[in-house]
Write a protein that holds these residues in place. Sequence first.
Motif, mmCIF file in Angstrom:
data_model
loop_
_atom_site.group_PDB
_atom_site.id
_atom_site.type_symbol
_atom_site.label_atom_id
_atom_site.label_comp_id
_atom_site.label_asym_id
_atom_site.label_seq_id
_atom_site.Cartn_x
_atom_site.Cartn_y
_atom_site.Cartn_z
ATOM 1 N N PRO A 1 0.801 -1.235 0.000
ATOM 2 C CA PRO A 1 0.000 0.000 0.000
ATOM 3 C C PRO A 1 0.832 1.283 0.000
ATOM 4 O O PRO A 1 0.278 2.372 -0.186
ATOM 5 N N TRP B 1 0.398 4.128 -2.623
ATOM 6 C CA TRP B 1 -0.581 5.217 -2.606
ATOM 7 C C TRP B 1 0.042 6.548 -2.231
ATOM 8 O O TRP B 1 -0.566 7.600 -2.459
ATOM 9 N N ASN C 1 1.531 -11.478 -9.179
ATOM 10 C CA ASN C 1 0.728 -11.137 -8.001
ATOM 11 C C ASN C 1 -0.548 -10.437 -8.452
ATOM 12 O O ASN C 1 -0.600 -9.810 -9.513
ATOM 13 N N ASP C 2 -1.585 -10.518 -7.616
ATOM 14 C CA ASP C 2 -2.878 -9.947 -7.957
ATOM 15 C C ASP C 2 -2.907 -8.464 -7.589
ATOM 16 O O ASP C 2 -2.202 -8.016 -6.681
ATOM 17 N N PHE C 3 -3.777 -7.680 -8.271
ATOM 18 C CA PHE C 3 -3.894 -6.251 -7.990
ATOM 19 C C PHE C 3 -4.349 -5.973 -6.560
ATOM 20 O O PHE C 3 -4.086 -4.904 -6.013
ATOM 21 N N SER C 4 -5.009 -6.921 -5.938
ATOM 22 C CA SER C 4 -5.481 -6.737 -4.564
ATOM 23 C C SER C 4 -4.330 -6.593 -3.577
ATOM 24 O O SER C 4 -4.523 -6.156 -2.439
ATOM 25 N N VAL C 5 -3.113 -6.929 -4.018
ATOM 26 C CA VAL C 5 -1.960 -6.839 -3.134
ATOM 27 C C VAL C 5 -1.710 -5.404 -2.683
ATOM 28 O O VAL C 5 -1.136 -5.166 -1.613
ATOM 29 N N PHE D 1 -3.692 -3.459 -1.469
ATOM 30 C CA PHE D 1 -4.508 -3.191 -0.280
ATOM 31 C C PHE D 1 -4.163 -4.177 0.841
ATOM 32 O O PHE D 1 -4.874 -4.255 1.849
ATOM 33 N N ASP D 2 -3.083 -4.915 0.665
ATOM 34 C CA ASP D 2 -2.656 -5.928 1.631
ATOM 35 C C ASP D 2 -1.399 -5.434 2.345
ATOM 36 O O ASP D 2 -0.344 -5.271 1.728
#
Length: 500
Positions: free
Chosen positions: A61, A64, A196-200, A202-203
């Motif tokens: 994260p 950001w 790796n997935d885009f959700s990473v 937010f992990d």
Amino acid sequence: MASKKRMHLEDEAHLATLGYKGAFSRSINIWANLALGFTYLSPLAGVYSLFAFGLATGGPPSIWWIVIVGAGQMLVALVFGEVVSQFPIAGGVYPWARRLWGRRYAWMAAWVYIWAIIVTITAVAEFGAGFIASLFDLETNRDTSLIFALVILALALLANFSGTKGLARIARIGLMAELIGVVGLGLYLFIFQRKNDFSVFFDTMNVAGSGSYLSAFFAAAVVGLFLFYGFEACGSVAEETSNAARTVPRAMILTIAVGGVSALFSFAGYVLAAPDLPSIVSGENADPIPSILESTLGPVGAKIFLVVAIAAFLSCTLSLQAAVSRLIYSFARDGMIPGHRWLARVSKSKVPANALLVACVAPALFCVLIWVNDGILVAVTSFAILGIYVSFQMVVLASLRQRIKGWRPAGPFNLGVIGTVINVLALAYGLFAMVLLATPGSSGDFFQDYVVLIGLGVVVITGLIYLFTARPDKKSDAPENDAIAVAEQVRTMTGANKVV
């Protein structure tokens, strides 16, 4: 041709209104001006330098912060745009602070900024030296770092000596190298090499352990804060830019926008293509980008990337030298610095040659000091980011002060009624950023935790001692604190009242 000649006459008339006679060649158009700012900002160098730190400190994260800081610095760029549109003068931060506040105020803003940029040039040359060593499969040690850093500084100096057209040409080459190295590579990595997935993004991957993630996230702020300066270099060459009052503000805004998007592509691409992301987040892999490139591009592709990266580092050094030399020249032209007559000389190729020598020799001396004791690299560069933000906010504060006194910016780039709101928000953002940068660490080592404040303190205190003993401000009669009066003159001359 007639249009170019008319713009040149308008530029020189505007400059004459501000009390100066042009000494440079106006060979820089909007794309070359953008290239100069973009290569100074250098998302390739910024992402490479802080990728591992950002992931180990704030996890994925931390990306950001590129968005947050980009938005904040865009506010600053808008304020700078209005200022430079009215005052398209070589040197950027120094003349802006002088015309918005006064001589001593501007002297301190320039003093801090000059030292911050000199050590930034040192850091860029040192980082670039590692890429050259890797290209030739040499060990990166003190000797190779010194040799290649000096080579980078010397090549950039020679390119700057070639003149404004040469500077513009090489800056555009550097822009293409940066875009290939950050946008092109970033797109390739997360389209074709994604592991790796885009959700990473937010992990947090448990980087804070049992503590608060908010603290870890704020600690990773430097990922963005280190990236988004350099756009002000567009204003440093205002007297070499055609139609500067319109061109420079637009180039600064484009630098932030294109630089931010490029950095996002680059950072995201490395994260998504990392074959072993947990090892980077845990800090086990402290230099992960070479292994990511090796695993995704192969040995030949990795070598090609090194060539592109070296071109970007050379161009970044070139742009940094150009920017600080124009500031030193502007400082010297007003008689505000020792050796001002020598430093204010312009060569036959229409560049401030002696100021450029200082912009090369001073970082070279720092490189030698680092060779003697490589442990001081962090110490001599840690204050640079904070120093630059301090100088920026001195201009933002001075701009707000003039607005309160009744100043209505008169350049063709004008924010109109929302200008004051943006100015206040830019100042609030800047104070927030400076607090993040100045907050001491928690390692328990006093010097390590307070090195940023120590570095800034040394520069500020020595500057104040010189300012109040030598009194360079007493030796200068160049205009100061005249934003309101000049605005009326500019309006009369150009009829510049419309918002763009």
